[in-house]
Design an enzyme around this catalytic site. Structure first.
Site, PDB file in Angstrom:
ATOM      1  N   ASN A   9       0.867  -1.188   0.000  1.00 10.96           N
ATOM      2  CA  ASN A   9       0.000   0.000   0.000  1.00 10.96           C
ATOM      3  C   ASN A   9       0.899   1.232   0.000  1.00 10.96           C
ATOM      4  O   ASN A   9       1.492   1.569   1.027  1.00 10.96           O
ATOM      5  CB  ASN A   9      -0.906  -0.035   1.242  1.00 10.96           C
ATOM      6  CG  ASN A   9      -1.714   1.241   1.408  1.00 10.96           C
ATOM      7  OD1 ASN A   9      -1.780   2.068   0.500  1.00 10.96           O
ATOM      8  ND2 ASN A   9      -2.334   1.406   2.564  1.00 10.96           N
ATOM      9  N   TRP A  10       0.987   1.872  -1.159  1.00  7.04           N
ATOM     10  CA  TRP A  10       1.899   3.014  -1.283  1.00  7.04           C
ATOM     11  C   TRP A  10       1.362   4.282  -0.608  1.00  7.04           C
ATOM     12  O   TRP A  10       2.088   5.276  -0.506  1.00  7.04           O
ATOM     13  CB  TRP A  10       2.168   3.312  -2.763  1.00  7.04           C
ATOM     14  CG  TRP A  10       2.980   2.271  -3.469  1.00  7.04           C
ATOM     15  CD1 TRP A  10       3.403   1.055  -2.983  1.00  7.04           C
ATOM     16  CD2 TRP A  10       3.476   2.351  -4.811  1.00  7.04           C
ATOM     17  NE1 TRP A  10       4.124   0.391  -3.937  1.00  7.04           N
ATOM     18  CE2 TRP A  10       4.182   1.160  -5.075  1.00  7.04           C
ATOM     19  CE3 TRP A  10       3.390   3.309  -5.821  1.00  7.04           C
ATOM     20  CZ2 TRP A  10       4.801   0.905  -6.304  1.00  7.04           C
ATOM     21  CZ3 TRP A  10       3.998   3.051  -7.044  1.00  7.04           C
ATOM     22  CH2 TRP A  10       4.702   1.866  -7.273  1.00  7.04           C
ATOM     23  N   LYS A  11       0.100   4.277  -0.245  1.00  4.01           N
ATOM     24  CA  LYS A  11      -0.533   5.469   0.349  1.00  4.01           C
ATOM     25  C   LYS A  11      -0.317   6.674  -0.580  1.00  4.01           C
ATOM     26  O   LYS A  11      -0.281   6.494  -1.793  1.00  4.01           O
ATOM     27  CB  LYS A  11      -0.017   5.697   1.773  1.00  4.01           C
ATOM     28  CG  LYS A  11      -0.167   4.425   2.617  1.00  4.01           C
ATOM     29  CD  LYS A  11       0.043   4.613   4.090  1.00  4.01           C
ATOM     30  CE  LYS A  11      -0.136   3.272   4.797  1.00  4.01           C
ATOM     31  NZ  LYS A  11      -0.030   3.357   6.238  1.00  4.01           N
ATOM     32  N   HIS A  95      -9.480   0.968   5.332  1.00  2.05           N
ATOM     33  CA  HIS A  95      -8.167   1.216   5.956  1.00  2.05           C
ATOM     34  C   HIS A  95      -8.364   2.186   7.127  1.00  2.05           C
ATOM     35  O   HIS A  95      -9.173   3.112   7.046  1.00  2.05           O
ATOM     36  CB  HIS A  95      -7.191   1.793   4.927  1.00  2.05           C
ATOM     37  CG  HIS A  95      -5.783   1.792   5.439  1.00  2.05           C
ATOM     38  ND1 HIS A  95      -5.333   2.735   6.341  1.00  2.05           N
ATOM     39  CD2 HIS A  95      -4.755   0.952   5.219  1.00  2.05           C
ATOM     40  CE1 HIS A  95      -4.066   2.462   6.634  1.00  2.05           C
ATOM     41  NE2 HIS A  95      -3.686   1.381   5.971  1.00  2.05           N
ATOM     42  N   GLU A  97      -6.734   4.629   8.152  1.00  2.00           N
ATOM     43  CA  GLU A  97      -6.532   6.050   7.833  1.00  2.00           C
ATOM     44  C   GLU A  97      -7.789   6.643   7.202  1.00  2.00           C
ATOM     45  O   GLU A  97      -8.121   7.808   7.413  1.00  2.00           O
ATOM     46  CB  GLU A  97      -5.303   6.210   6.919  1.00  2.00           C
ATOM     47  CG  GLU A  97      -4.017   5.959   7.701  1.00  2.00           C
ATOM     48  CD  GLU A  97      -2.846   5.447   6.887  1.00  2.00           C
ATOM     49  OE1 GLU A  97      -2.902   5.496   5.639  1.00  2.00           O
ATOM     50  OE2 GLU A  97      -1.877   4.971   7.507  1.00  2.00           O
ATOM     51  N   GLU A 167      -4.734  -4.820  10.884  1.00  2.00           N
ATOM     52  CA  GLU A 167      -3.724  -3.774  11.026  1.00  2.00           C
ATOM     53  C   GLU A 167      -3.953  -3.032  12.347  1.00  2.00           C
ATOM     54  O   GLU A 167      -4.778  -2.108  12.407  1.00  2.00           O
ATOM     55  CB  GLU A 167      -3.824  -2.773   9.869  1.00  2.00           C
ATOM     56  CG  GLU A 167      -3.551  -3.378   8.510  1.00  2.00           C
ATOM     57  CD  GLU A 167      -3.065  -2.316   7.524  1.00  2.00           C
ATOM     58  OE1 GLU A 167      -1.954  -2.489   7.006  1.00  2.00           O
ATOM     59  OE2 GLU A 167      -3.765  -1.325   7.298  1.00  2.00           O
ATOM     60  N   GLY A 173       2.980   2.612  10.773  1.00  2.00           N
ATOM     61  CA  GLY A 173       3.891   3.740  10.599  1.00  2.00           C
ATOM     62  C   GLY A 173       4.646   4.131  11.856  1.00  2.00           C
ATOM     63  O   GLY A 173       5.282   5.184  11.905  1.00  2.00           O
ATOM     64  N   SER A 213       3.963  -1.779  10.362  1.00  2.00           N
ATOM     65  CA  SER A 213       5.420  -1.832  10.518  1.00  2.00           C
ATOM     66  C   SER A 213       5.987  -3.220  10.196  1.00  2.00           C
ATOM     67  O   SER A 213       6.964  -3.659  10.814  1.00  2.00           O
ATOM     68  CB  SER A 213       5.846  -1.372  11.910  1.00  2.00           C
ATOM     69  OG  SER A 213       5.455  -0.020  12.115  1.00  2.00           O
ATOM     70  N   GLY A 234       3.088  -1.010   4.266  1.00  2.00           N
ATOM     71  CA  GLY A 234       3.079   0.415   3.950  1.00  2.00           C
ATOM     72  C   GLY A 234       4.481   0.877   3.591  1.00  2.00           C
ATOM     73  O   GLY A 234       4.965   0.639   2.485  1.00  2.00           O
ATOM     74  N   GLY A 235       5.151   1.524   4.528  1.00  2.00           N
ATOM     75  CA  GLY A 235       6.464   2.138   4.283  1.00  2.00           C
ATOM     76  C   GLY A 235       7.458   1.254   3.539  1.00  2.00           C
ATOM     77  O   GLY A 235       8.101   1.704   2.581  1.00  2.00           O
TER      78      GLY A 235
HETATM   79  P1  13P Z   1       3.322   0.625   7.635  1.00  2.00           P
HETATM   80  O1  13P Z   1       3.830  -0.674   7.048  1.00  2.00           O
HETATM   81  O2  13P Z   1       4.011   1.836   7.089  1.00  2.00           O
HETATM   82  O3  13P Z   1       3.270   0.578   9.122  1.00  2.00           O
HETATM   83  O4  13P Z   1       1.792   0.769   7.123  1.00  2.00           O
HETATM   84  C1  13P Z   1       0.944  -0.304   7.241  1.00  2.00           C
HETATM   85  C2  13P Z   1      -0.300   0.008   6.494  1.00  2.00           C
HETATM   86  O5  13P Z   1      -1.069   0.870   6.881  1.00  2.00           O
HETATM   87  C3  13P Z   1      -0.556  -0.742   5.256  1.00  2.00           C
HETATM   88  O6  13P Z   1      -1.858  -0.539   4.819  1.00  2.00           O
END
Ligand code: 13P
Length: 250
Positions: A9-11, A95, A97, A167, A173, A213, A234-235
Site C-alpha cells: 500500500n503506497w498510500k 483502511h 486512515e 492492522e 507507521g 510496521s 506500507g512504508g
Molecule cells: P506501515 O507498514 O508503514 O506501518 O503501514 C501499514 C499500512 O497501513 C498498510 O496498509
C-alpha cells in the site's frame, strides 16, 4: 491451502515517474514464486502501472479506496467499475486512515464492499484496534464488532472473495510491530469469528494478512505464524529491495 499474499500500500507517495521506476525495479528484482503480489498505488498511476504489472505472472494491481456509490454527480469520487476498467483486481476497503481521517463508517464500508464485489474486485477489508483499545484490554471486542457490523451483511458466496487485513493502528507507521504472539492470537481470533459468521470451512479458506510496521526484518517471523497468510505493507513497500525481500519471507 490458503494463498500467500503480499500487498504494498503506497498510500499518498510518489510521482508517476517514481511509481513507474519503482514497479520496474520490483519486477526486475523479485524472485519468481507462487506468492500473490499486489501493488496498490495512488489512483492516477493505476493505468500506467497496469501496463507493467499486468504482464507479470503473480503480480496484480489494487486501489486504495473506492466509492460507495456506483456513478453520477459525485465530484472527486472513483467508482469500483472505473477501477476494474483500468485493470484493478483488488481494492482496500476500510483502511484505518480512511476511517479516521475521512470518517468512513461501517455503513459506508458495507456499500463499498458491495460495489467492489459487483465489479469483480477482490476487497482487502482492513480492521484493527487503536492503542487505547489495546491498552484497555478490549481489543477482541473491537475486532468482533468491526467484523460483525460489516461482514454479516454478506452471504458466504460473496465473502469468499474478501481478504481480511488485521492492522493494529498502534503499529501503523510507528515502527512498533505486533509481536508474533500478538499477531497469531488475533489472527486466530479473526478466523474463529469468520467461522462463527460463515463456517469453519470458509474460515480455513480465508486469507488474513498482517499490517503495521511489517518489514524485511520481521516478515519471516510474522509469516511463520499459523494464521498469518501474508502482509499488507506500507512504508517498506516503497523500497524495491525491501518489498522483494518481504515477498520471499514465507
Ligand atoms: P506501515 O507498514 O508503514 O506501518 O503501514 C501499514 C499500512 O497501513 C498498510 O496498509
Amino acid at each position: 491451502m490458503r494463498k500467500k499474499i503480499v500487498a504494498g500500500n503506497w498510500k499518498m507517495n510518489n510521482t508517476l515517474d517514481e511509481a513507474v521506476y519503482l514497479v520496474e525495479e520490483i519486477i526486475s528484482k523479485v524472485k519468481q514464486s507462487e506468492v500473490v503480489k499486489i501493488i496498490i498505488p495512488p489512483f492516477p498511476f493505476l493505468e500506467s502501472l497496469n501496463r507493467k504489472v499486468g504482464e507479470v505472472v503473480s503480480f496484480h494491481l489494487g486501489a486504495q479506496n473506492c466509492s460507495s456509490l456506483p456513478h453520477g454527480a459525485y465530484t472527486g469520487e472513483v467508482s469500483a467499475k472505473m477501477l476494474h476498467s483500468v485493470g484493478c483486481q483488488y481494492v482496500l476497503v476500510g483502511h484505518s486512515e480512511r476511517r479516521a481521517y475521512f470518517n468512513e463508517t461501517n455503513e459506508d464500508l458495507v456499500l463499498k464492499l458491495r460495489e467492489a464485489l459487483a465489479h469483480q474486485l477482490k476487497p482487502i477489508f482492513c480492521i484493527g484496534e487503536s492503542l487505547d483499545q489495546r491498552e484497555g484490554g478490549f481489543y477482541f471486542e473491537v475486532i468482533k464488532s468491526q467484523m460483525a457490523e460489516v461482514l454479516s451483511h454478506f452471504s458466504a458466496s460473496e465473502f469468499i472473495n474478501i481478504i481480511i487485513a488485521y492492522e493494529p493502528i498502534w503499529a501503523i507507521g510507528t515502527g512498533l510491530t505486533a509481536t508474533t504472539q500478538q499477531a497469531q492470537e488475533m489472527h486466530q481470533y479473526i478466523r474463529t469469528e469468520v467461522a462463527s459468521i460463515f463456517s469453519e470451512e470458509i474460515a480455513q479458506q480465508t486469507s488474513i494478512l498482517y499490517g503495521g510496521s511489517c518489514n524485511a526484518k520481521n516478515a519471516h517471523d510474522l509469516f511463520a505464524c499459523k494464521d498469518v497468510d501474508g502482509g499488507l505493507i506500507g512504508g517498506a513497500s516503497l523500497n524495491a529491495d525491501d518489498f522483494c525481500a518481504i515477498t520471499a519471507s514465507f
